[in-house]
Write a protein that holds these residues in place. Structure first.
Motif, PDB file in Angstrom:
ATOM      1  N   SER A 188       0.828  -1.204   0.000  1.00  0.00           N
ATOM      2  CA  SER A 188       0.000   0.000   0.000  1.00  0.00           C
ATOM      3  C   SER A 188       0.863   1.254   0.000  1.00  0.00           C
ATOM      4  O   SER A 188       2.014   1.249   0.465  1.00  0.00           O
ATOM      5  N   ASN A 189       0.297   2.342  -0.494  1.00  0.00           N
ATOM      6  CA  ASN A 189       0.986   3.622  -0.571  1.00  0.00           C
ATOM      7  C   ASN A 189       0.806   4.370   0.753  1.00  0.00           C
ATOM      8  O   ASN A 189      -0.312   4.700   1.152  1.00  0.00           O
ATOM      9  N   ILE A 190       1.911   4.635   1.425  1.00  0.00           N
ATOM     10  CA  ILE A 190       1.840   5.290   2.729  1.00  0.00           C
ATOM     11  C   ILE A 190       1.255   6.695   2.600  1.00  0.00           C
ATOM     12  O   ILE A 190       0.426   7.121   3.411  1.00  0.00           O
ATOM     13  N   LYS A 191       1.686   7.426   1.579  1.00  0.00           N
ATOM     14  CA  LYS A 191       1.197   8.792   1.395  1.00  0.00           C
ATOM     15  C   LYS A 191      -0.300   8.812   1.164  1.00  0.00           C
ATOM     16  O   LYS A 191      -1.027   9.655   1.737  1.00  0.00           O
ATOM     17  N   GLU A 192      -0.794   7.874   0.328  1.00  0.00           N
ATOM     18  CA  GLU A 192      -2.233   7.814   0.069  1.00  0.00           C
ATOM     19  C   GLU A 192      -2.996   7.460   1.345  1.00  0.00           C
ATOM     20  O   GLU A 192      -4.051   8.036   1.630  1.00  0.00           O
ATOM     21  N   ALA A 193      -2.468   6.519   2.103  1.00  0.00           N
ATOM     22  CA  ALA A 193      -3.121   6.139   3.363  1.00  0.00           C
ATOM     23  C   ALA A 193      -3.186   7.321   4.317  1.00  0.00           C
ATOM     24  O   ALA A 193      -4.198   7.553   4.990  1.00  0.00           O
ATOM     25  N   ARG A 194      -2.109   8.098   4.387  1.00  0.00           N
ATOM     26  CA  ARG A 194      -2.085   9.274   5.258  1.00  0.00           C
ATOM     27  C   ARG A 194      -3.156  10.278   4.834  1.00  0.00           C
ATOM     28  O   ARG A 194      -3.876  10.833   5.679  1.00  0.00           O
ATOM     29  N   GLU A 195      -3.268  10.519   3.544  1.00  0.00           N
ATOM     30  CA  GLU A 195      -4.255  11.480   3.050  1.00  0.00           C
ATOM     31  C   GLU A 195      -5.678  11.011   3.341  1.00  0.00           C
ATOM     32  O   GLU A 195      -6.545  11.818   3.727  1.00  0.00           O
ATOM     33  N   VAL A 196      -5.936   9.718   3.176  1.00  0.00           N
ATOM     34  CA  VAL A 196      -7.275   9.181   3.450  1.00  0.00           C
ATOM     35  C   VAL A 196      -7.632   9.355   4.918  1.00  0.00           C
ATOM     36  O   VAL A 196      -8.739   9.787   5.278  1.00  0.00           O
ATOM     37  N   ILE A 197      -6.706   9.026   5.809  1.00  0.00           N
ATOM     38  CA  ILE A 197      -6.976   9.111   7.248  1.00  0.00           C
ATOM     39  C   ILE A 197      -7.161  10.561   7.683  1.00  0.00           C
ATOM     40  O   ILE A 197      -8.088  10.890   8.451  1.00  0.00           O
ATOM     41  N   LEU A 198      -6.316  11.458   7.182  1.00  0.00           N
ATOM     42  CA  LEU A 198      -6.437  12.866   7.562  1.00  0.00           C
ATOM     43  C   LEU A 198      -7.747  13.463   7.059  1.00  0.00           C
ATOM     44  O   LEU A 198      -8.345  14.311   7.735  1.00  0.00           O
ATOM     45  N   LYS A 199      -8.209  13.026   5.907  1.00  0.00           N
ATOM     46  CA  LYS A 199      -9.493  13.523   5.401  1.00  0.00           C
ATOM     47  C   LYS A 199     -10.640  13.113   6.311  1.00  0.00           C
ATOM     48  O   LYS A 199     -11.542  13.903   6.601  1.00  0.00           O
ATOM     49  N   VAL A 200     -10.604  11.869   6.778  1.00  0.00           N
ATOM     50  CA  VAL A 200     -11.649  11.397   7.704  1.00  0.00           C
ATOM     51  C   VAL A 200     -11.649  12.250   8.968  1.00  0.00           C
ATOM     52  O   VAL A 200     -12.702  12.684   9.455  1.00  0.00           O
ATOM     53  N   GLY A 209      -8.701  21.641  15.231  1.00  0.00           N
ATOM     54  CA  GLY A 209      -7.712  22.023  14.232  1.00  0.00           C
ATOM     55  C   GLY A 209      -6.356  22.335  14.819  1.00  0.00           C
ATOM     56  O   GLY A 209      -5.333  22.284  14.126  1.00  0.00           O
ATOM     57  N   THR A 210      -6.322  22.657  16.110  1.00  0.00           N
ATOM     58  CA  THR A 210      -5.067  22.955  16.799  1.00  0.00           C
ATOM     59  C   THR A 210      -5.029  22.192  18.121  1.00  0.00           C
ATOM     60  O   THR A 210      -5.909  22.399  18.968  1.00  0.00           O
ATOM     61  N   PRO A 211      -4.081  21.289  18.290  1.00  0.00           N
ATOM     62  CA  PRO A 211      -3.068  20.838  17.347  1.00  0.00           C
ATOM     63  C   PRO A 211      -3.682  20.059  16.170  1.00  0.00           C
ATOM     64  O   PRO A 211      -4.729  19.417  16.335  1.00  0.00           O
ATOM     65  N   TRP A 230      -2.680  10.582  15.550  1.00  0.00           N
ATOM     66  CA  TRP A 230      -2.974  11.451  16.685  1.00  0.00           C
ATOM     67  C   TRP A 230      -3.950  12.531  16.253  1.00  0.00           C
ATOM     68  O   TRP A 230      -3.818  13.137  15.189  1.00  0.00           O
ATOM     69  N   ALA A 231      -4.921  12.781  17.109  1.00  0.00           N
ATOM     70  CA  ALA A 231      -5.871  13.878  16.893  1.00  0.00           C
ATOM     71  C   ALA A 231      -6.402  14.302  18.256  1.00  0.00           C
ATOM     72  O   ALA A 231      -6.370  13.533  19.222  1.00  0.00           O
ATOM     73  N   TRP A 232      -6.914  15.518  18.336  1.00  0.00           N
ATOM     74  CA  TRP A 232      -7.396  16.070  19.609  1.00  0.00           C
ATOM     75  C   TRP A 232      -8.877  16.378  19.509  1.00  0.00           C
ATOM     76  O   TRP A 232      -9.369  16.829  18.468  1.00  0.00           O
ATOM     77  N   ALA A 233      -9.585  16.135  20.624  1.00  0.00           N
ATOM     78  CA  ALA A 233     -11.017  16.421  20.694  1.00  0.00           C
ATOM     79  C   ALA A 233     -11.350  16.972  22.077  1.00  0.00           C
ATOM     80  O   ALA A 233     -10.639  16.681  23.052  1.00  0.00           O
ATOM     81  N   PRO A 234     -12.418  17.777  22.209  1.00  0.00           N
ATOM     82  CA  PRO A 234     -12.837  18.232  23.541  1.00  0.00           C
ATOM     83  C   PRO A 234     -13.156  17.035  24.437  1.00  0.00           C
ATOM     84  O   PRO A 234     -13.640  16.004  23.957  1.00  0.00           O
ATOM     85  N   LYS A 235     -12.866  17.176  25.717  1.00  0.00           N
ATOM     86  CA  LYS A 235     -13.021  16.031  26.622  1.00  0.00           C
ATOM     87  C   LYS A 235     -14.462  15.524  26.677  1.00  0.00           C
ATOM     88  O   LYS A 235     -14.691  14.330  26.865  1.00  0.00           O
ATOM     89  N   GLU A 236     -15.463  16.422  26.470  1.00  0.00           N
ATOM     90  CA  GLU A 236     -16.857  15.981  26.527  1.00  0.00           C
ATOM     91  C   GLU A 236     -17.227  15.109  25.340  1.00  0.00           C
ATOM     92  O   GLU A 236     -18.165  14.302  25.427  1.00  0.00           O
TER      93      GLU A 236
END
Length: 290
Positions: A188-200, A209-211, A230-236
């Motif tokens: 599999s293409n790592i770059k393509e996988a990264r783009e798919v996951i980041l889009k989701v 959006g920050t971080p 890694w992604a960040w979300a409000p604790k609630e």
């Protein structure tokens, strides 16, 4: 008969001589009780003005009340003529014996005092400890802290071990990090996988959006290229975002033909010259030629 009359006279004289001190002691007891009540009301009002936690209010009020009433009773007893020295000695010996018998409870009591004073968590916080206790704090008592787990079970944690262990307070933060570990096939293409996951992740309004979300290669494993996300979300909204995005990432990878492999083992059969089958039978007598 005369001896009885003399004894009665002595008793009456002793009682009459004690009446002023007894009356004075009763008056002091009444005035002292009123003064203690006034002090407790002042303390409670001060706590209300400073928004002190309810558990701490009750604890401090009960301790102050016990100390003040003990001092008042000892003062009145001494004024009436009761020898308080022996009483204090007996009380100290009894306290020592009780303390030795209730070491565990005293440890929990000390832990409760530390928790109420330093406030590592409050009622309503979700915490976990290194001892294994985890849940939402419902009540902080002197000996035990009541928690409610995510499946609704009440947990009573002793304050002694709880105050002396590592406590993680999830409610004192404003955001939490989502972390996924997903392996993709080497083809599999790592770059393509990264783009798919980041889009989701970027399409989810709960992801901050920050971080910014990140997708990195964490390991070149035996059967997969492992990615850490890694992604960040409000604790609630943390748990909802965590589970829903886990499923969305899997569906998005499948839709883009990015394979998530499972562990495999490769088996090879090697024919060594001289040990293979030459067309004859595998066992028994060799073939007979005419």
């Amino acid at each position: 008969m005369e001896k009885i009359e003399l004894a009665l006279d002595h008793i009456i004289e002793a009682v009459l001589s004690r009446i002023p001190s007894v009356v004075l002691g009763i008056l002091i007891l009444i005035a002292g009780s009123w003064l203690i009540g006034l002090i407790l009301r002042i303390i409670r009002k001060r706590f209300e003005r400073r928004s002190v936690d309810l558990s701490l209010r009750d604890f401090v009020a009960s301790i102050v009340k016990f100390i003040l009433y003990t001092m008042l009773i000892l003062s009145v007893a001494s004024m009436v003529g009761i020898q308080t020295t022996s009483f204090v000695a007996v009380l100290g010996a009894a306290s020592l014996s009780i303390g030795l018998a209730l070491q565990g409870s005293l440890s929990n009591f000390a832990g409760g005092v530390l928790i109420l004073l330093f406030r590592p968590f409050r009622v309503g916080d979700y915490v976990s400890s290194a001892s294994g206790a985890a849940g939402t704090i419902e009540k902080i008592d002197i000996l035990y802290t009541t928690m409610r787990t995510s499946d609704g079970i009440a947990v009573f944690a002793p304050n002694g071990p709880l105050a002396n262990t590592v406590i993680t307070n999830y409610s004192s933060i404003t955001k939490r990090r989502l972390e996924y570990k997903i392996g993709i096939a080497y083809e599999s293409n790592i770059k393509e996988a990264r783009e798919v996951i980041l889009k989701v992740l970027n399409d989810d309004y709960r992801i901050m959006g920050t971080p910014k979300p990140e997708v990195r290669v964490s390991e070149l494993a035996d059967s997969a290229v492992n990615l850490v996300i890694w992604a960040w979300a409000p604790k609630e909204q943390f748990w909802e975002a965590y589970y829903e995005n886990f499923e969305r990432i899997k569906l998005a990878l499948d839709a883009n033909n990015i394979t998530i492999p499972y562990p495999q083992q490769e088996m090879r059969i090697v024919n060594v010259p001289g040990t293979g089958d030459s067309g004859g039978s595998l066992g028994g007598d060799p073939p007979v030629t005419p």
